[in-house]
Write a protein that holds these residues in place. Structure first.
Motif, short mmCIF file in Angstrom:
data_model
loop_
_atom_site.label_atom_id
_atom_site.label_comp_id
_atom_site.label_asym_id
_atom_site.label_seq_id
_atom_site.Cartn_x
_atom_site.Cartn_y
_atom_site.Cartn_z
N LEU A 142 0.84 -1.20 0.00
CA LEU A 142 0.00 0.00 0.00
C LEU A 142 0.87 1.25 0.00
N ILE A 143 1.90 1.26 0.85
CA ILE A 143 2.80 2.41 0.90
C ILE A 143 3.55 2.55 -0.42
N GLU A 144 4.02 1.44 -0.98
CA GLU A 144 4.70 1.48 -2.27
C GLU A 144 3.77 2.04 -3.35
N GLY A 145 2.51 1.65 -3.30
CA GLY A 145 1.53 2.18 -4.26
C GLY A 145 1.33 3.67 -4.10
N MET A 146 1.29 4.14 -2.85
CA MET A 146 1.15 5.58 -2.61
C MET A 146 2.35 6.35 -3.14
N VAL A 147 3.55 5.80 -2.93
CA VAL A 147 4.76 6.45 -3.43
C VAL A 147 4.76 6.45 -4.96
N ALA A 148 4.37 5.33 -5.56
CA ALA A 148 4.29 5.26 -7.02
C ALA A 148 3.30 6.28 -7.56
N GLN A 149 2.18 6.46 -6.86
CA GLN A 149 1.18 7.44 -7.30
C GLN A 149 1.74 8.85 -7.19
N LEU A 150 2.46 9.13 -6.12
CA LEU A 150 3.09 10.45 -5.98
C LEU A 150 4.08 10.71 -7.11
#
Length: 117
Positions: free
Chosen positions: A102-110
């Motif tokens: 989930l955190i990796e996904g948030m970073v990827a989205q950023l």
């Protein structure tokens, strides 16, 4: 209002943190920018831009700089001798695989938002 930082805020915090840690580690070791750059296999001007927060680096370059400084890549971002930073690192390590994803996904989205803007 979102609790998440904007892409610019996130990038700004990351760059400032990296800038401060690189300079701090280099000075602790009594090294010049040229010495770090030479050991990391890059030009002194490129390293200086990284240390001044003007260039972002990939994992490969981060590893080369960490090795040149006799440090680990996490040391370049967090002060692993600082109890607060260590607590943050330990908190991340204790997350489940799903939470890390989930955190990796948030970073990827950023990052994706950054490349669009």
């Amino acid at each position: 209002m979102s609790l998440l930082p904007t892409t610019d805020e996130f990038r700004g915090c990351y760059n400032r943190g990296m800038e401060l840690r690189l300079k701090e580690l280099r000075k602790q070791r009594g090294m010049t920018q040229r010495e770090v750059a030479d050991l990391a296999g890059m030009s002194v001007s490129y390293y200086t831009e990284i240390e001044n927060g003007k260039k972002q680096i990939n994992a490969h370059r981060m590893d080369r700089i960490a090795r040149a400084l006799g440090a680990s890549p996490p040391d370049l971002i967090l002060d692993t001798k600082n109890p607060e930073d260590l607590a943050l690192l330990e908190s991340i390590k204790s997350l489940s695989d799903q939470q890390r994803q989930l955190i990796e996904g948030m970073v990827a989205q950023l990052k994706a938002n950054d490349s669009q803007g």
